[in-house]
Design a protein around this motif. Structure first.
Motif, mmCIF file in Angstrom:
data_model
loop_
_atom_site.group_PDB
_atom_site.id
_atom_site.type_symbol
_atom_site.label_atom_id
_atom_site.label_comp_id
_atom_site.label_asym_id
_atom_site.label_seq_id
_atom_site.Cartn_x
_atom_site.Cartn_y
_atom_site.Cartn_z
ATOM 1 N N THR A 6 0.841 -1.189 0.000
ATOM 2 C CA THR A 6 0.000 0.000 0.000
ATOM 3 C C THR A 6 0.881 1.245 0.000
ATOM 4 N N ALA A 8 0.664 5.394 0.339
ATOM 5 C CA ALA A 8 -0.120 6.590 0.642
ATOM 6 C C ALA A 8 0.568 7.781 -0.014
ATOM 7 N N ARG A 208 -5.129 13.177 0.797
ATOM 8 C CA ARG A 208 -4.415 11.893 0.838
ATOM 9 C C ARG A 208 -5.122 10.856 -0.033
ATOM 10 N N THR A 210 -4.749 6.746 -1.156
ATOM 11 C CA THR A 210 -4.086 5.465 -0.910
ATOM 12 C C THR A 210 -4.167 4.613 -2.174
ATOM 13 N N ARG A 229 -8.003 5.123 -3.692
ATOM 14 C CA ARG A 229 -9.075 5.705 -2.886
ATOM 15 C C ARG A 229 -8.611 7.034 -2.281
ATOM 16 N N THR A 231 -8.813 9.331 0.741
ATOM 17 C CA THR A 231 -9.207 9.198 2.150
ATOM 18 C C THR A 231 -9.361 10.539 2.854
ATOM 19 N N ASP A 232 -8.668 11.577 2.375
ATOM 20 C CA ASP A 232 -8.735 12.901 2.992
ATOM 21 C C ASP A 232 -8.667 13.949 1.890
#
Length: 275
Positions: A6, A8, A208, A210, A229, A231-232
């Motif tokens: 993963t 980020a 952010r 990911t 995705r 996320t923020d």
């Protein structure tokens, strides 16, 4: 070869620049952070100090690089390296840079007559641009290139070394970030978000994304299969500790950052007045 892990990616918009204080087109003009912008990025760095970045990618423009340095300085040892790329610069405005913007064209004047008088109206369509500048369509192409030639190569290389998690910071500019996030989302065939608008980031705010590398490769075997995705978005809690200077820069900044979508610009200005 199958891959996993993963990554980020934290996209950071630069702090307030000296050009954000003036009602002019900025683009590739290389002005530094303002006094308030310096405070913003210092607070940003402190707020992200517990987030370990493996590398920081930055625009070559000073306002973004100074932001990257503030984030780097707040990181624990060993501090991440900063690498710069011309691809991460803001949309260039061509001959309009350094000149005032106007909200609407003047009646009875051709575009050429506007330019001759130093008048540069805001664009409302993605194909429009000033001579020597980039349209938003051009910027979209450059964002795709930045993702595929700068961000993803570092992400994939680091993920092989630092499995299972890697974290990259990207210090850049509002309009380019708004194009780079969809460019990443489009690489995920399962994503339903590529057409979401990612405008509206405040100075020094961050978003952010990911990227989960699930193995295998896409059809041209260039990229592994990814799930992307957001996320923020527009996270700016660090600004709550800063007493803003009375500059009136919010309205000027919103025009420069969000021009090209009038409804978004109006909505964002209204939000800024509330917040």
């Amino acid at each position: 070869m199958a891959e996993s892990g993963t990554v980020a990616i934290t996209f950071i918009r630069h702090g307030e620049s000296e050009d954000n204080l003036r009602p002019i087109w900025a683009g590739w003009r290389d002005t530094p952070l303002s006094e308030l912008g310096t405070k913003q990025v210092k607070a940003l760095g402190s707020s992200l100090s517990s987030t370990r970045f493996d590398i920081i990618l930055s625009s070559t423009l000073r306002r973004a690089y100074m932001t990257a340095k503030a984030v780097q300085e707040a990181q624990h040892e060993p501090k991440p390296e900063i690498l710069t790329s011309l691809l991460l610069r803001e949309q260039t405005r061509g001959i309009a840079e350094g000149h005032p913007w106007i909200t609407e064209p003047r009646l009875g004047l051709s575009l050429e007559e506007h330019y001759a008088q130093g008048l540069f109206p805001i664009h409302h369509e993605r194909w429009q641009k000033f001579p020597g500048g980039e349209s938003l369509e051009d910027l979209e192409l450059r964002a795709n290139k930045a993702v595929k030639e700068v961000i993803l190569p570092h992400a994939l290389t680091l993920s092989k070394v630092r499995k299972p998690k890697t974290h990259i910071a990207v210090a850049s500019h509002g309009l380019l970030i708004a194009e780079m996030i969809p460019a990443l989302l489009k690489l995920d065939p399962t994503s339903s978000e590529p057409h979401t608008t990612y405008r509206g980031m405040l100075n020094s705010a961050w978003a952010r994304v990911t990227v989960e590398i699930v193995g295998g490769h896409d059809r041209d075997e260039r990229w592994p299969d990814m799930r992307v995705r957001v996320t923020d978005f527009n996270s700016h809690a660090h600004l709550n500790s800063i007493v803003p200077l009375s500059t009136g820069s919010e309205k000027r900044d919103s025009v420069q950052t969000f021009a090209g979508d009038e409804e978004d610009s109006i909505a964002i200005q209204a939000e800024q007045k509330v917040n």
